[in-house]
Enzyme design. Structure first.
Site, PDB file in Angstrom:
ATOM      1  N   ARG A   9      12.993  15.607 -48.728  1.00  0.00           N
ATOM      2  CA  ARG A   9      12.656  14.193 -48.926  1.00  0.00           C
ATOM      3  C   ARG A   9      12.280  13.494 -47.618  1.00  0.00           C
ATOM      4  NH1 ARG A   9      14.427  11.610 -53.980  1.00  0.00           N
ATOM      5  NH2 ARG A   9      14.719  13.318 -55.410  1.00  0.00           N
ATOM      6  N   ARG A  28      10.975   6.755 -49.037  1.00  0.00           N
ATOM      7  CA  ARG A  28      11.328   5.356 -48.804  1.00  0.00           C
ATOM      8  C   ARG A  28      12.008   5.058 -47.482  1.00  0.00           C
ATOM      9  NH1 ARG A  28      14.136   4.574 -54.500  1.00  0.00           N
ATOM     10  NH2 ARG A  28      14.610   6.735 -53.965  1.00  0.00           N
ATOM     11  N   ARG A  41       2.465   2.817 -50.801  1.00  0.00           N
ATOM     12  CA  ARG A  41       2.878   2.925 -52.202  1.00  0.00           C
ATOM     13  C   ARG A  41       2.895   1.580 -52.935  1.00  0.00           C
ATOM     14  NH1 ARG A  41       6.554   5.793 -54.734  1.00  0.00           N
ATOM     15  NH2 ARG A  41       6.083   4.229 -56.296  1.00  0.00           N
ATOM     16  N   ASP A  99       6.839  15.302 -57.324  1.00  0.00           N
ATOM     17  CA  ASP A  99       8.184  15.234 -57.884  1.00  0.00           C
ATOM     18  C   ASP A  99       8.357  16.414 -58.830  1.00  0.00           C
ATOM     19  OD1 ASP A  99      10.650  13.320 -58.086  1.00  0.00           O
ATOM     20  OD2 ASP A  99      10.296  14.084 -60.104  1.00  0.00           O
ATOM     21  N   TYR A 101      17.141  17.377 -67.116  1.00  0.00           N
ATOM     22  CA  TYR A 101      16.459  16.102 -67.397  1.00  0.00           C
ATOM     23  C   TYR A 101      15.901  16.068 -68.821  1.00  0.00           C
ATOM     24  CZ  TYR A 101      16.828  14.635 -62.537  1.00  0.00           C
ATOM     25  OH  TYR A 101      17.322  14.246 -61.329  1.00  0.00           O
TER      26      TYR A 101
HETATM   27  C1  CP3 Z   1      16.338  16.052 -58.528  1.00  0.00           C
HETATM   28  C2  CP3 Z   1      14.966  15.823 -57.989  1.00  0.00           C
HETATM   29  C3  CP3 Z   1      14.037  14.828 -58.426  1.00  0.00           C
HETATM   30  N1  CP3 Z   1      12.891  14.967 -57.653  1.00  0.00           N
HETATM   31  C4  CP3 Z   1      13.061  15.972 -56.744  1.00  0.00           C
HETATM   32  C5  CP3 Z   1      14.331  16.549 -56.964  1.00  0.00           C
HETATM   33  C6  CP3 Z   1      14.862  17.737 -56.226  1.00  0.00           C
HETATM   34  C7  CP3 Z   1      15.280  17.349 -54.837  1.00  0.00           C
HETATM   35  C8  CP3 Z   1      16.643  16.755 -54.734  1.00  0.00           C
HETATM   36  O1  CP3 Z   1      17.611  17.397 -55.157  1.00  0.00           O
HETATM   37  O2  CP3 Z   1      16.738  15.633 -54.202  1.00  0.00           O
HETATM   38  C9  CP3 Z   1      12.093  16.505 -55.780  1.00  0.00           C
HETATM   39  C10 CP3 Z   1      11.321  15.570 -54.969  1.00  0.00           C
HETATM   40  N2  CP3 Z   1      10.937  14.280 -55.284  1.00  0.00           N
HETATM   41  C11 CP3 Z   1      10.209  13.772 -54.255  1.00  0.00           C
HETATM   42  C12 CP3 Z   1      10.049  14.776 -53.278  1.00  0.00           C
HETATM   43  C13 CP3 Z   1       9.161  14.511 -52.079  1.00  0.00           C
HETATM   44  C14 CP3 Z   1       8.818  15.462 -51.114  1.00  0.00           C
HETATM   45  C15 CP3 Z   1       9.693  15.351 -49.880  1.00  0.00           C
HETATM   46  O3  CP3 Z   1      10.755  16.012 -49.855  1.00  0.00           O
HETATM   47  O4  CP3 Z   1       9.331  14.625 -48.944  1.00  0.00           O
HETATM   48  C16 CP3 Z   1      10.760  15.897 -53.709  1.00  0.00           C
HETATM   49  C17 CP3 Z   1      10.942  17.225 -53.013  1.00  0.00           C
HETATM   50  C18 CP3 Z   1       9.613  12.427 -54.175  1.00  0.00           C
HETATM   51  C19 CP3 Z   1      10.293  11.315 -54.874  1.00  0.00           C
HETATM   52  N3  CP3 Z   1      10.840  11.330 -56.140  1.00  0.00           N
HETATM   53  C20 CP3 Z   1      11.325  10.093 -56.431  1.00  0.00           C
HETATM   54  C21 CP3 Z   1      11.086   9.247 -55.332  1.00  0.00           C
HETATM   55  C22 CP3 Z   1      11.467   7.778 -55.277  1.00  0.00           C
HETATM   56  C23 CP3 Z   1      10.499   6.966 -56.042  1.00  0.00           C
HETATM   57  C24 CP3 Z   1       9.703   6.011 -55.191  1.00  0.00           C
HETATM   58  O5  CP3 Z   1       9.501   6.201 -53.974  1.00  0.00           O
HETATM   59  O6  CP3 Z   1       9.208   5.039 -55.779  1.00  0.00           O
HETATM   60  C25 CP3 Z   1      10.433   9.997 -54.352  1.00  0.00           C
HETATM   61  C26 CP3 Z   1       9.922   9.538 -53.009  1.00  0.00           C
HETATM   62  C27 CP3 Z   1      11.958   9.718 -57.719  1.00  0.00           C
HETATM   63  C28 CP3 Z   1      13.038  10.629 -58.145  1.00  0.00           C
HETATM   64  N4  CP3 Z   1      12.840  11.865 -58.727  1.00  0.00           N
HETATM   65  C29 CP3 Z   1      14.062  12.457 -58.949  1.00  0.00           C
HETATM   66  C30 CP3 Z   1      15.069  11.563 -58.495  1.00  0.00           C
HETATM   67  C31 CP3 Z   1      16.539  11.830 -58.568  1.00  0.00           C
HETATM   68  C32 CP3 Z   1      14.412  10.428 -57.984  1.00  0.00           C
HETATM   69  C33 CP3 Z   1      15.027   9.220 -57.294  1.00  0.00           C
HETATM   70  C34 CP3 Z   1      15.152   8.016 -58.154  1.00  0.00           C
HETATM   71  C35 CP3 Z   1      15.366   6.792 -57.278  1.00  0.00           C
HETATM   72  O7  CP3 Z   1      16.345   6.764 -56.528  1.00  0.00           O
HETATM   73  O8  CP3 Z   1      14.522   5.898 -57.340  1.00  0.00           O
HETATM   74  C36 CP3 Z   1      14.229  13.840 -59.513  1.00  0.00           C
END
Ligand code: CP3
Length: 355
Positions: free
Chosen positions: A38, A42, A51, A87, A162
């Site tokens: 990640r 953000r 974004r 994602d 999910y």
């Molecule tokens: C479980 C999981 C998800 N998504 C992901 C996982 C596995 C990684 C982990 O264990 O953390 C994988 C993921 N999601 C995202 C990345 C980006 C690549 C990186 O690592 O930089 C990666 C590798 C972007 C994202 N994926 C998400 C965001 C946030 C949304 C945003 O920026 O508007 C980002 C940058 C949304 C997301 N998607 C998911 C979650 C739990 C969330 C967060 C919700 C929140 O707190 O708002 C499911």
């Protein structure tokens, strides 16, 4: 294959010889490579800016925006690898599953999968379904130079959690009810997800990703016997599907101390470790022939520079005898983290491990 291209596929020799890919292959490195799960997202003001007004899933489908967001942490932190911005639910959205990513919540699925009839939601994924991924990776490999790009996907269990729950879950009650109560339907669901995930990883590798990470973030909820019986066959299927490309395969989950050996056995070249198990002990659990990735507690980044350095030193000391070590956090960067602390951490690991 031309003179400046490596034996293992499409990548330039300078990429093949990068510290990150060498560490994954357990070869000697000039310094311990660093990247952060990640790392894009953000915590970076430049991310929030590009974004603005664009929903998460839509941003994943715009190649130029994906390339820009993927490059942001590489420019800022001097990390040793980029991770493709996307994602884990993107391939599911691409085959038509009705889902969204809700800010502050995570993925939410409209019609959870709990019966055999529900499986019809999961058709095969074709490269055309995710043409924007191929386009974005094309832009990225041109921009990244020697810095490797990591592709990724969600592992069958974490995707299933999910899809079956309908959203994020603490106790995974519907998921476990299905897994224990209808083992054949569960096996069929995971097998479908393994097919989709394999196809998605192949698209990324064929477009130019130099390594892939399979995120089984929530599989730590399972006991080893259940993992072996109900999850490992599907994850193994994914790793086997991409084995022929010769790119390193990383396998990561949270709270997986008791599963590390099995997660390596599933077919990983590199096993990701969260912060709960020191790397020397993790190496004993994983056994020889695999590199490790990790494992600074992300929350340490909220403390003083001195404390970050002391805890980082502990990680590096525990990793001293490993065959291959990729430095990372034990889980993802948190949105409230100070990005400057991450930049300093990269610099600290590089200078401490320079040989
Ligand atoms: C479980 C999981 C998800 N998504 C992901 C996982 C596995 C990684 C982990 O264990 O953390 C994988 C993921 N999601 C995202 C990345 C980006 C690549 C990186 O690592 O930089 C990666 C590798 C972007 C994202 N994926 C998400 C965001 C946030 C949304 C945003 O920026 O508007 C980002 C940058 C949304 C997301 N998607 C998911 C979650 C739990 C969330 C967060 C919700 C929140 O707190 O708002 C499911």
């Amino acid at each position: 294959m031309s003179a400046n291209h490596s034996p293992a596929g499409q990548q330039p020799t300078a990429t093949y010889e990068s510290a990150f890919l060498k560490a994954c292959r357990r070869e000697p490195v000039p310094h311990t490579p660093v990247w952060f799960m990640r790392q894009a997202g953000r915590s970076l003001p430049e991310y929030l800016k590009v974004r603005e007004g664009i929903p998460m899933l839509e941003s994943c489908m715009r190649p130029e925006l994906v390339a820009e967001i993927t490059l942001q942490p590489v420019r800022r932190h001097n990390v040793d690898a980029a991770i493709y911005f996307s994602d884990i639910v993107v391939p599911l959205k691409a085959i038509g599953v009705d889902l969204d990513i809700k800010p502050g919540v995570g993925p939410v699925v409209q019609n959870p999968i709990r019966t055999r009839a529900d499986l019809a939601q999961l058709r095969d994924l074709t490269p055309e379904d995710v043409h924007y991924v191929t386009e974005a990776i094309g832009l990225l490999t041109a921009e990244l130079g020697p810095t490797p790009l990591i592709g990724f996907a969600g592992a069958p269990f974490t995707l299933a959690s999910y899809l079956v729950e309908g959203g994020p879950s603490k106790n995974h009650e519907h998921t476990k009810a299905l897994m224990y109560g209808d083992p054949q339907l569960w096996a069929d669901l995971l097998d479908r997800l393994a097919e989709i995930t394999s196809a998605f990883l192949k698209v990324q590798i064929e477009a130019g990703a130099s390594a892939v990470q399979l995120f089984d973030s929530w599989v730590g909820a399972l006991a080893p016997a259940d993992y072996r019986r109900s999850v490992m066959p599907a994850s193994t299927k994914v790793f086997d599907a991409v084995a022929g490309y010769g790119v390193p395969r990383i396998h990561f989950g949270v709270g997986t101390g008791e599963l590390l050996g099995l997660m390596g056995e599933a077919g990983a070249d590199v096993v990701g470790v969260d912060w709960r198990v020191p790397l020397d002990e993790a190496a004993r659990r994983v056994g020889p022939g695999k590199a490790l990735q990790g494992n600074l507690d992300p929350a340490v980044l909220f403390s003083s520079t001195e404390a970050v350095e002391a805890k980082t030193r502990e990680v590096l000391d525990a990793a001293a005898g490993l065959e291959g070590h990729v430095f990372n956090l034990g889980h993802g960067v948190l949105p409230s983290m100070n990005p400057d602390a991450l930049t300093r951490l990269v610099e600290y690991v590089h200078t401490q491990t320079a040989r």
